[in-house]
Design a protein around this motif. Structure first.
Motif, PDB file in Angstrom:
ATOM      1  N   ASP A 116       0.778  -1.074   0.028  1.00 13.14           N
ATOM      2  CA  ASP A 116      -0.178   0.126   0.033  1.00 13.14           C
ATOM      3  C   ASP A 116       1.051   1.302  -0.125  1.00 13.14           C
ATOM      4  O   ASP A 116       2.205   1.214   0.009  1.00 13.14           O
ATOM      5  CB  ASP A 116      -0.954   0.089   1.372  1.00 13.14           C
ATOM      6  CG  ASP A 116      -2.291   0.634   1.058  1.00 13.14           C
ATOM      7  OD1 ASP A 116      -2.302   1.431  -0.008  1.00 13.14           O
ATOM      8  OD2 ASP A 116      -3.105   0.470   1.731  1.00 13.14           O
ATOM      9  N   GLY A 123      -1.839   6.268  -2.720  1.00 13.03           N
ATOM     10  CA  GLY A 123      -3.198   5.357  -2.934  1.00 13.03           C
ATOM     11  C   GLY A 123      -4.111   5.392  -1.962  1.00 13.03           C
ATOM     12  O   GLY A 123      -5.329   5.370  -2.435  1.00 13.03           O
ATOM     13  N   GLU A 151       0.993   5.109  -7.870  1.00 16.65           N
ATOM     14  CA  GLU A 151       0.994   5.409  -6.789  1.00 16.65           C
ATOM     15  C   GLU A 151      -0.409   5.527  -6.077  1.00 16.65           C
ATOM     16  O   GLU A 151      -0.793   5.441  -5.221  1.00 16.65           O
ATOM     17  CB  GLU A 151       2.005   6.572  -6.504  1.00 16.65           C
ATOM     18  CG  GLU A 151       3.308   6.473  -6.341  1.00 16.65           C
ATOM     19  CD  GLU A 151       3.983   7.600  -6.184  1.00 16.65           C
ATOM     20  OE1 GLU A 151       3.619   8.865  -5.834  1.00 16.65           O
ATOM     21  OE2 GLU A 151       5.151   7.551  -5.650  1.00 16.65           O
ATOM     22  N   ARG A 152      -0.991   6.383  -7.148  1.00 19.14           N
ATOM     23  CA  ARG A 152      -2.460   6.718  -6.672  1.00 19.14           C
ATOM     24  C   ARG A 152      -3.206   5.312  -6.633  1.00 19.14           C
ATOM     25  O   ARG A 152      -4.424   5.121  -6.005  1.00 19.14           O
ATOM     26  CB  ARG A 152      -3.277   7.624  -7.655  1.00 19.14           C
ATOM     27  CG  ARG A 152      -2.737   8.937  -7.654  1.00 19.14           C
ATOM     28  CD  ARG A 152      -3.676  10.023  -8.168  1.00 19.14           C
ATOM     29  NE  ARG A 152      -4.021   9.894  -9.424  1.00 19.14           N
ATOM     30  CZ  ARG A 152      -3.277  10.277 -10.476  1.00 19.14           C
ATOM     31  NH1 ARG A 152      -2.270  11.315 -10.457  1.00 19.14           N
ATOM     32  NH2 ARG A 152      -3.857  10.065 -11.605  1.00 19.14           N
ATOM     33  N   GLN A 153      -3.209   4.258  -7.315  1.00 12.20           N
ATOM     34  CA  GLN A 153      -3.653   3.168  -7.276  1.00 12.20           C
ATOM     35  C   GLN A 153      -3.284   2.233  -6.151  1.00 12.20           C
ATOM     36  O   GLN A 153      -3.552   1.087  -6.039  1.00 12.20           O
ATOM     37  CB  GLN A 153      -3.478   2.320  -8.861  1.00 12.20           C
ATOM     38  CG  GLN A 153      -3.946   2.854 -10.114  1.00 12.20           C
ATOM     39  CD  GLN A 153      -3.615   2.522 -11.122  1.00 12.20           C
ATOM     40  OE1 GLN A 153      -2.575   1.513 -11.302  1.00 12.20           O
ATOM     41  NE2 GLN A 153      -3.701   2.877 -12.497  1.00 12.20           N
ATOM     42  N   GLY A 154      -2.290   2.594  -5.472  1.00 10.95           N
ATOM     43  CA  GLY A 154      -1.766   1.978  -4.257  1.00 10.95           C
ATOM     44  C   GLY A 154      -0.606   0.960  -4.270  1.00 10.95           C
ATOM     45  O   GLY A 154      -0.398   0.283  -3.659  1.00 10.95           O
TER      46      GLY A 154
END
Length: 280
Positions: free
Chosen positions: A138, A142, A259-262
């Motif tokens: 994580d 994200g 990164e935003r998707q984790g």
């Protein structure tokens, strides 16, 4: 002194003992009450509304939402739904028989409600917990992305949210507000008692509608990039100029999306995107 969010995840930190101590402290009750009323003033609700309480804990803010207008709750009483990651906190709220509906959920995994459900949302002392990742699978980026995208979807057009939080530093403050802007919110930061130990930071968010020029929220001043429309035009112009496949800008943009998707992304350096010499 270490910050609570740097010691344990919230569902472990707020165990049965800590939850009861938090709820029964007269000092915390006073601070929570003041911050909730401040958030409500920034929401500017003029009539009873359906409000989402993010990180509702034991229902201290919810009790104020349930009060009538003449008790100091603008536009109240409001109907509210709260969710929190701590089962112990929610257990205390159930014992108190608060009037809101409660849900056990992790804000870092999104906001589990149908699109356009709520008129407004508040969050008191919660979203700084999203800036910590609990595993290598994580990332804070994200978690923040999933939260703000879910919150944006759950609010009706023209709705507003106010999130009070305690940023660790300016970088964390920027990380949180930038995640909200990328999700589509009009955003502004407001700080009460800046530079003191009693400083309180409020992130004020709006969902479409209204005049998008200048100060979007209508209640904050001085936030760099508060004109989201201008910020987006600059971003699009920069994207057209630099975002060719394989360029540094293209690589950085792709890593940001991951990164935003984790997803776990390797750290960037001065060599990122640099063309390698052909080896003979």
């Amino acid at each position: 002194m270490s910050r609570p969010e740097d010691t344990l995840p919230p569902d472990l930190f707020y165990n049965d003992s800590e939850s009861r101590k938090y709820t029964t402290s007269s000092r915390i009750q006073k601070i929570q009450s003041d911050m909730t009323r401040r958030a409500l003033a920034l929401l500017s609700l003029s009539s009873p509304s359906l409000v989402l309480d993010i990180g509702c804990g034991s229902g201290l803010s919810g009790e104020i939402l349930s009060q009538a207008d003449d008790e100091g709750t603008p536009g109240g009483p409001h109907v509210w739904v709260g969710f929190d990651i701590s089962a112990s906190m929610l257990g205390v709220a159930l014992e108190k028989e608060v009037e809101g509906d409660l849900l056990l959920a992790d804000a870092g995994q999104g906001v589990p409600f149908r699109a356009g459900t709520f008129d407004a949302a508040i969050s008191i002392s919660a979203i700084q917990w999203l800036c910590n990742a609990e595993s290598s699978e994580d990332s804070p980026a994200g978690r923040l992305s999933r939260f703000f995208n879910g919150l944006y979807a759950s609010l009706r057009r023209g709705g507003r949210a106010v999130c009070q939080f305690y940023p660790k530093n300016n970088e964390q403050k920027k990380m949180v507000s930038s995640a909200a802007v990328r999700a589509g919110f009009g955003a502004g930061l407001l700080e009460d008692d800046p530079g003191t130990k009693n400083a309180k930071t409020y992130l004020v968010l709006t969902v479409g509608g209204g005049d998008l020029d200048g100060d979007i929220t209508g209640v904050v001043r001085g936030m760099e990039g508060v004109d989201v429309m201008d910020q987006r035009r600059k971003a699009k112009s920069k994207k057209r100029a630099e975002d060719t496949r394989g360029s540094r800008a293209w690589i950085m943009n792709k890593k940001e999306k991951m990164e935003r998707q984790g997803r776990v992304v390797k750290a960037s350096s001065k060599y990122t995107g640099r063309k390698r010499r052909i080896a003979f």
